[in-house]
Design a protein around this motif. Structure first.
Motif, mmCIF file in Angstrom:
data_model
loop_
_atom_site.group_PDB
_atom_site.id
_atom_site.type_symbol
_atom_site.label_atom_id
_atom_site.label_comp_id
_atom_site.label_asym_id
_atom_site.label_seq_id
_atom_site.Cartn_x
_atom_site.Cartn_y
_atom_site.Cartn_z
ATOM 1 N N LEU A 1 52.416 38.472 38.120
ATOM 2 C CA LEU A 1 51.343 39.316 37.585
ATOM 3 C C LEU A 1 49.991 38.936 38.177
ATOM 4 O O LEU A 1 49.151 39.801 38.430
ATOM 5 C CB LEU A 1 51.304 39.221 36.054
ATOM 6 N N GLN A 2 49.789 37.646 38.399
ATOM 7 C CA GLN A 2 48.523 37.200 38.989
ATOM 8 C C GLN A 2 48.367 37.762 40.403
ATOM 9 O O GLN A 2 47.258 38.109 40.803
ATOM 10 C CB GLN A 2 48.440 35.669 38.998
ATOM 11 N N ARG A 3 49.460 37.882 41.114
ATOM 12 C CA ARG A 3 49.388 38.470 42.467
ATOM 13 C C ARG A 3 49.116 39.968 42.405
ATOM 14 O O ARG A 3 48.381 40.505 43.225
ATOM 15 C CB ARG A 3 50.679 38.223 43.229
ATOM 16 N N PRO B 1 45.242 40.291 39.564
ATOM 17 C CA PRO B 1 44.595 38.989 39.367
ATOM 18 C C PRO B 1 43.572 38.990 38.228
ATOM 19 O O PRO B 1 42.811 39.935 38.067
ATOM 20 C CB PRO B 1 43.896 38.734 40.707
ATOM 21 N N LEU B 2 43.638 37.940 37.442
ATOM 22 C CA LEU B 2 42.651 37.698 36.391
ATOM 23 C C LEU B 2 41.909 36.410 36.733
ATOM 24 O O LEU B 2 42.496 35.497 37.325
ATOM 25 C CB LEU B 2 43.330 37.549 35.024
ATOM 26 N N THR C 1 45.557 32.673 34.097
ATOM 27 C CA THR C 1 45.251 33.311 32.814
ATOM 28 C C THR C 1 46.447 34.097 32.292
ATOM 29 O O THR C 1 46.712 34.110 31.084
ATOM 30 C CB THR C 1 44.008 34.209 32.950
ATOM 31 N N TRP C 2 47.199 34.750 33.192
ATOM 32 C CA TRP C 2 48.396 35.473 32.766
ATOM 33 C C TRP C 2 49.389 34.544 32.054
ATOM 34 O O TRP C 2 50.043 34.952 31.095
ATOM 35 C CB TRP C 2 49.082 36.132 33.969
ATOM 36 N N THR C 3 49.499 33.331 32.527
ATOM 37 C CA THR C 3 50.429 32.377 31.921
ATOM 38 C C THR C 3 50.119 32.209 30.444
ATOM 39 O O THR C 3 51.024 32.187 29.602
ATOM 40 C CB THR C 3 50.367 31.020 32.650
ATOM 41 N N PHE C 4 48.853 32.130 30.116
ATOM 42 C CA PHE C 4 48.448 31.982 28.719
ATOM 43 C C PHE C 4 48.601 33.291 27.949
ATOM 44 O O PHE C 4 48.994 33.288 26.787
ATOM 45 C CB PHE C 4 47.015 31.455 28.627
#
Length: 163
Positions: A34-36, A39-40, A119-122
């Motif tokens: 998701l970050q790719r 991106p956040l 940030t996606w991880t959180f």
């Protein structure tokens, strides 16, 4: 007929066919994807507070996981969710939370997020909790109710699911 019933009872298990740690690992890799794609900002993970938090969170995860694993080893119980439980864990860390391994894995997931996540991880923590609760914990609780009856009911009324 009694032998068939006895054999079925011995083969009864929670019906969780995906090893629970895989949910945490898959969610982490999803967060990287998701970050790719979208991106956040994650600069907040490089702050001094985040650096300090990662070690505290990692230590907390180990404080949950190691005693839980020890209880299973001592009682010769299985961690494999498609095998029957040999006993109901109610002492030690299990007197504080019914699911110290899943809680410990969640805290470990957060620690990994501080070390290597974004940030996606959180943001994926809440959906991860919902999936683990729906697919793993509820199935295990139904199984434990079948297997241990009143003893599990008493334990469930005394000790909270998470904390």
């Amino acid at each position: 007929m009694e032998n068939n019933t006895l054999n079925l009872a011995r083969r009864d298990h929670a019906g969780v066919y995906v090893p629970p740690p895989m949910f945490y690992v898959a969610t982490f890799f999803l967060s990287l994807g998701l970050q790719r794609l979208a991106p956040l900002p994650s600069a907040w993970l490089t702050t001094n507070a985040a650096h300090a938090a990662r070690w505290a969170v990692l230590a907390s995860a180990l404080l949950l996981l190691l005693p839980a694993l020890w209880r299973f080893a001592v009682s010769r119980n299985t961690l494999i969710t498609v095998k029957p439980a040999k006993s109901l864990q109610t002492t030690g860390i299990y007197a504080l939370t019914r699911n110290p391994m899943y809680l410990g894995l969640l805290v470990m997931y957060a620690a990994v997020a501080f070390f290597k996540g974004n940030t996606w991880t959180f943001l994926l923590i809440a959906p991860l909790v919902l999936v683990v609760q729906a697919y793993v914990i509820r199935k295990e609780e139904r199984y434990l109710q079948r297997e241990f009856g009143a003893a599990f009911e008493h334990y469930k009324n005394k000790v909270r699911r998470w904390l």
